[in-house]
Design a protein around this motif. Structure first.
Motif, mmCIF file in Angstrom:
data_model
loop_
_atom_site.group_PDB
_atom_site.id
_atom_site.type_symbol
_atom_site.label_atom_id
_atom_site.label_comp_id
_atom_site.label_asym_id
_atom_site.label_seq_id
_atom_site.Cartn_x
_atom_site.Cartn_y
_atom_site.Cartn_z
ATOM 1 N N SER A 154 -63.134 38.376 41.155
ATOM 2 C CA SER A 154 -64.467 38.029 41.657
ATOM 3 C C SER A 154 -64.736 38.728 42.988
ATOM 4 O O SER A 154 -65.795 39.335 43.190
ATOM 5 C CB SER A 154 -64.583 36.513 41.819
ATOM 6 O OG SER A 154 -65.830 36.147 42.371
ATOM 7 N N LEU A 155 -63.757 38.682 43.883
ATOM 8 C CA LEU A 155 -63.913 39.350 45.180
ATOM 9 C C LEU A 155 -64.078 40.858 45.006
ATOM 10 O O LEU A 155 -64.903 41.494 45.668
ATOM 11 C CB LEU A 155 -62.701 39.065 46.070
ATOM 12 C CG LEU A 155 -62.559 37.637 46.606
ATOM 13 C CD1 LEU A 155 -61.208 37.468 47.288
ATOM 14 C CD2 LEU A 155 -63.684 37.298 47.571
ATOM 15 N N GLY A 156 -63.305 41.429 44.115
ATOM 16 C CA GLY A 156 -63.312 42.874 43.923
ATOM 17 C C GLY A 156 -64.492 43.406 43.141
ATOM 18 O O GLY A 156 -64.690 44.624 43.066
ATOM 19 N N SER A 157 -65.288 42.519 42.574
ATOM 20 C CA SER A 157 -66.456 42.957 41.803
ATOM 21 C C SER A 157 -67.563 43.508 42.685
ATOM 22 O O SER A 157 -68.450 44.225 42.216
ATOM 23 C CB SER A 157 -67.001 41.788 40.978
ATOM 24 O OG SER A 157 -67.601 40.812 41.843
ATOM 25 N N GLY A 158 -67.506 43.158 43.982
ATOM 26 C CA GLY A 158 -68.576 43.560 44.883
ATOM 27 C C GLY A 158 -69.777 42.650 44.838
ATOM 28 O O GLY A 158 -70.788 42.889 45.498
ATOM 29 N N LYS A 159 -69.690 41.557 44.079
ATOM 30 C CA LYS A 159 -70.813 40.632 43.928
ATOM 31 C C LYS A 159 -70.478 39.245 44.439
ATOM 32 O O LYS A 159 -71.142 38.271 44.107
ATOM 33 C CB LYS A 159 -71.228 40.548 42.454
ATOM 34 C CG LYS A 159 -71.724 41.873 41.888
ATOM 35 C CD LYS A 159 -72.106 41.744 40.425
ATOM 36 C CE LYS A 159 -72.598 43.079 39.867
ATOM 37 N NZ LYS A 159 -72.977 42.976 38.427
ATOM 38 N N SER A 160 -69.428 39.161 45.241
ATOM 39 C CA SER A 160 -68.999 37.868 45.737
ATOM 40 C C SER A 160 -68.887 37.928 47.258
ATOM 41 O O SER A 160 -69.627 38.662 47.913
ATOM 42 C CB SER A 160 -67.673 37.479 45.079
ATOM 43 O OG SER A 160 -67.264 36.180 45.450
ATOM 44 N N ALA A 161 -67.963 37.189 47.825
ATOM 45 C CA ALA A 161 -67.886 37.037 49.277
ATOM 46 C C ALA A 161 -67.281 38.233 49.993
ATOM 47 O O ALA A 161 -67.516 38.422 51.187
ATOM 48 C CB ALA A 161 -67.082 35.772 49.609
ATOM 49 N N VAL A 392 -73.087 33.949 34.067
ATOM 50 C CA VAL A 392 -71.664 34.130 34.376
ATOM 51 C C VAL A 392 -71.253 35.540 33.962
ATOM 52 O O VAL A 392 -71.632 36.019 32.877
ATOM 53 C CB VAL A 392 -70.811 33.088 33.634
ATOM 54 C CG1 VAL A 392 -69.325 33.364 33.801
ATOM 55 C CG2 VAL A 392 -71.138 31.686 34.146
ATOM 56 N N GLU A 393 -70.466 36.206 34.821
ATOM 57 C CA GLU A 393 -70.034 37.567 34.520
ATOM 58 C C GLU A 393 -69.229 37.600 33.219
ATOM 59 O O GLU A 393 -68.462 36.695 32.921
ATOM 60 C CB GLU A 393 -69.184 38.119 35.668
ATOM 61 C CG GLU A 393 -69.923 38.206 36.997
ATOM 62 C CD GLU A 393 -69.798 36.952 37.838
ATOM 63 O OE1 GLU A 393 -70.133 36.988 39.039
ATOM 64 O OE2 GLU A 393 -69.369 35.904 37.279
ATOM 65 N N ALA A 394 -69.384 38.699 32.494
ATOM 66 C CA ALA A 394 -68.784 38.803 31.160
ATOM 67 C C ALA A 394 -67.271 38.670 31.189
ATOM 68 O O ALA A 394 -66.673 38.082 30.274
ATOM 69 C CB ALA A 394 -69.183 40.134 30.519
ATOM 70 N N TYR A 395 -66.619 39.185 32.253
ATOM 71 C CA TYR A 395 -65.157 39.204 32.256
ATOM 72 C C TYR A 395 -64.536 37.816 32.338
ATOM 73 O O TYR A 395 -63.365 37.632 32.024
ATOM 74 C CB TYR A 395 -64.623 40.078 33.390
ATOM 75 C CG TYR A 395 -64.838 39.533 34.789
ATOM 76 C CD1 TYR A 395 -63.947 38.642 35.364
ATOM 77 C CD2 TYR A 395 -65.942 39.914 35.542
ATOM 78 C CE1 TYR A 395 -64.153 38.132 36.634
ATOM 79 C CE2 TYR A 395 -66.158 39.418 36.818
ATOM 80 C CZ TYR A 395 -65.256 38.533 37.357
ATOM 81 O OH TYR A 395 -65.461 38.026 38.614
ATOM 82 N N ARG A 396 -65.314 36.804 32.750
ATOM 83 C CA ARG A 396 -64.750 35.461 32.858
ATOM 84 C C ARG A 396 -65.512 34.430 32.022
ATOM 85 O O ARG A 396 -65.199 33.243 32.054
ATOM 86 C CB ARG A 396 -64.713 35.015 34.321
ATOM 87 C CG ARG A 396 -66.048 34.832 34.996
ATOM 88 C CD ARG A 396 -65.899 34.500 36.484
ATOM 89 N NE ARG A 396 -67.186 34.272 37.137
ATOM 90 C CZ ARG A 396 -67.744 33.082 37.327
ATOM 91 N NH1 ARG A 396 -67.115 32.002 36.908
ATOM 92 N NH2 ARG A 396 -68.905 32.970 37.935
ATOM 93 N N ALA A 397 -66.487 34.883 31.255
ATOM 94 C CA ALA A 397 -67.361 33.950 30.549
ATOM 95 C C ALA A 397 -66.637 33.154 29.468
ATOM 96 O O ALA A 397 -66.936 31.982 29.243
ATOM 97 C CB ALA A 397 -68.546 34.697 29.940
ATOM 98 N N ALA A 398 -65.682 33.782 28.785
ATOM 99 C CA ALA A 398 -65.062 33.131 27.630
ATOM 100 C C ALA A 398 -64.372 31.822 27.977
ATOM 101 O O ALA A 398 -64.332 30.899 27.158
ATOM 102 C CB ALA A 398 -64.069 34.085 26.967
#
Length: 611
Positions: A154-161, A392-398
């Motif tokens: 999540s942090l590394g996505s560039g869309k978080s904190a 929710v981002e696709a990589y964690r949605a499941a």
């Protein structure tokens, strides 16, 4: 709420903080201060306690860099949390004991108002933290609902904190990636120790973690979630062309040589060694000292002296009551058939579902606008920060919850986020829109968490702390305000409110069933299928969540019941002088409180109102 998300900042389980002693002399010097003339100035108990709270928070952030990033402390953005090992565990224990000793030296009789609340909370929390040290949570460092593997992505996505605005920001994250790799290697060692001590995840949960890890083992680096920050690099006018080229080269090497191998090592271990040793049982009761561990989880999550049997029985009663209310809705809409058939109709009929992710998000955005116009009916204080609706981002949605909330940045640079999971559109019926919005956003989690962060008089350990029973209890209580705000006029929307409340009632039964009464995963699934219209995929994810996060799920209904009890007490005592807006202000304005401390505070407020 996936508290998430809860607590409200990223917490990976146990054993994450290590003391950095470079500032210990400064932190320990809490009893006095030196003025400009070098004369000793004796501090009041209020000054001493607030200096203590400030020192605790500063040291805590230093020891937990990930939490620091999430609350806007940027000093440690280049570090990851320390590895899981005996030294870290010992330093964590010493840290808590040190601050327990210090708070016990404060004279509580000299404190008033916020100072007294802070003292009571701080003392209680240190005792609870020390009590929890005897349970081996660090041996299960990750699961499908969370852990370093998902927090780092999540942090590394560039869309978080994690910021990616300057050249140093990019370099900080590359440095943090090395710490992540070290941490994940320590997680492997911790899980190996867990195998030796029979403290391991159930096999179905391990199987859910594997694809979460595998998602980051990509060949094409542009397909990695970690590539996201590079996509915006060229737009950064404050970074020179030479720096951009060097950053991109170094960043790609970090993804290729540090991040992906770290995920691959954990994946290989969990698939080849850990899964065969996974357990076929599901509750804490089946682990060493499991009953005491679950009792502790109930206490930490509810902050009340409750036992599993009491919670289980309360849940059974609520499930039956809500089923009766659902039957009334069935009759109101003229559905011919029994309740089981009505549930199937609600699960499957196309009229109740969106046909695309964008339509889902647009629908919730419209509901947001409607609710935002109605909250002034019941509230007099509002958060400064706004919130937005996102998928929710696709990589964690499941494996994520159906909906969740992420708090805004303390400095106002990022709004709150109300996440909707679009992974399975048949798990997101339209009739849940109003109740989910009220719970996750306004006046639920967004109001409570954003206001807490914005109250200037709160010490930071309270501003950025929380209690599941308060946060989730408040959000579920907020759902119960829907009709008072003019919502739930459509019978299907009212059914959605009942469906959500039924979910929380079933949690009381299922969580205790799994962890105290020996229920199997299938038994828990069957109970939820029989008593709700939830999609099977949703039910399976919920049950596996309860298995992974023992005790967390019971806090919702328990918290709602306690807040409603306090409202009823205040209404009875104050009669026609009771003001609901002011009651809500009293609940929210001091941030999250343990239920006994909240109750004592409301009792004092009632006396003040009477006089």
């Amino acid at each position: 709420m996936n508290t998430k998300h809860l607590a409200l900042t990223v917490v990976f389980s146990v054993g994450l903080v290590a003391c950095n002693h470079t500032s210990s002399a400064k932190i320990d010097n809490l009893g006095a201060s030196i003025d400009a003339n070098s004369a000793l100035v004796i501090q009041t108990e209020s000054q001493k306690s607030n200096a203590l709270f400030k020192a605790y928070f500063a040291e805590r952030m230093q020891m937990n860099p990930i939490s620091a990033t999430y609350v806007g402390v940027s000093d440690y953005n280049d570090r990851f949390n320390p590895p899981i090992n005996q030294q870290t565990l010992a330093e964590t224990l010493a840290f808590e004991q040190k601050y327990l000793t210090k708070i016990q030296a404060i004279d509580a009789s000299a404190l008033r108002g916020q100072d007294l609340l802070s003292y009571e909370i701080f003392l209680r929390d240190r005792k609870i933290a020390l009590e929890g040290a005897k349970f081996p949570g660090h041996l299960i460092p990750i699961h499908q609902m969370g852990g370093a593997h998902s927090a780092f992505a999540s942090l590394g996505s560039g869309k978080s904190a994690q910021p990616f605005n300057t050249a140093d920001d990019y370099r900080n994250f590359m440095s943090r990636a090395n710490g992540f790799a070290t941490y994940m290697d320590s997680a492997i060692e911790a899980m190996k120790e867990g195998i030796e001590n029979s403290v391991v995840l159930p096999k179905p949960l391990i199987k859910k973690v594997l694809p979460q890890l595998q998602a980051h083992m990509v060949e094409d680096l542009t397909q990695s979630v970690f590539y996201g920050p590079l996509q915006s690099l060229e737009e950064k006018d404050n970074i020179t062309g030479l720096d951009k080229a060097q950053i991109k080269s170094d960043y790609l090497k970090t993804i290729q040589n540090v991040i992906i191998p770290a995920y691959r090592r954990v994946y290989t271990f969990m698939s080849e060694e850990y899964l065969p040793k996974g357990r076929d049982t599901f509750g804490l009761l089946d682990l060493p000292n499991g009953k005491a561990w679950y009792d502790y989880r109930i206490k930490t999550n509810t902050t009340l002296a409750l036992n599993a049997e009491e919670i289980h029985n309360f849940g059974q009663q609520e499930v039956a009551r809500i089923l009766a209310e659902m039957t009334k809705v069935k009759e109101t809409v003229g559905f011919e058939g029994d309740l089981t058939a009505f549930f199937e109709f609600l699960r499957t009929d196309e009229q109740f579902f969106f046909d695309s992710e964008q339509a889902l998000i647009d629908g919730y955005t419209q509901v947001k606008q409607n609710i935002d116009s109605r909250v002034p009916l019941l509230f007099e204080v509002f958060p400064k920060a706004d919130y937005e609706v996102r998928a929710v981002e696709a990589y964690r949605a499941a494996s994520s919850a159906g909906a969740s909330y992420q708090s805004p940045a303390p400095d106002g640079s990022r709004p709150g986020i109300f996440y909707i999971n679009a992974y399975n559109l048949k798990a997101q019926p339209k009739y849940l829109m109003e109740t989910l919005s009220v719970h996750e956003a306004a006046p639920g989690h967004h109001f409570q968490i954003a206001i807490q962060q914005e109250v200037e008089s709160l010490p930071d350990f309270r501003k950025f702390g929380g209690y599941t029973v308060f946060a989730e209890g408040w959000a579920l209580y907020a759902e119960s305000l829907g009709k008072e705000m003019g919502l739930f006029t459509d019978p299907y929307m009212w059914y959605g409110r009942l469906s959500d409340e039924q979910l929380r009632a079933m949690r009381l039964v299922v969580d205790t069933g799994l962890h105290a009464f020996g229920w199997s995963r299938q038994q828990a699934i069957d109970f939820m299928v029989d008593n709700s219209s939830l999609a099977l995929t949703d039910i399976e994810a919920e049950v596996e969540r309860y298995i992974a996060m023992a005790g967390q799920a019971v806090s919702y209904k328990v918290g709602q019941r306690h807040i409603r009890m306090l409202r009823n007490k205040a209404q009875k005592a104050l009669g026609e002088h009771f003001n609901l807006k002011k009651f809500h202000t009293q609940i929210l304005i001091d941030g999250a409180l343990p239920m006994p401390i909240l109750e004592a505070k409301i009792d004092r407020w009632i006396v003040q109102q009477q006089s």
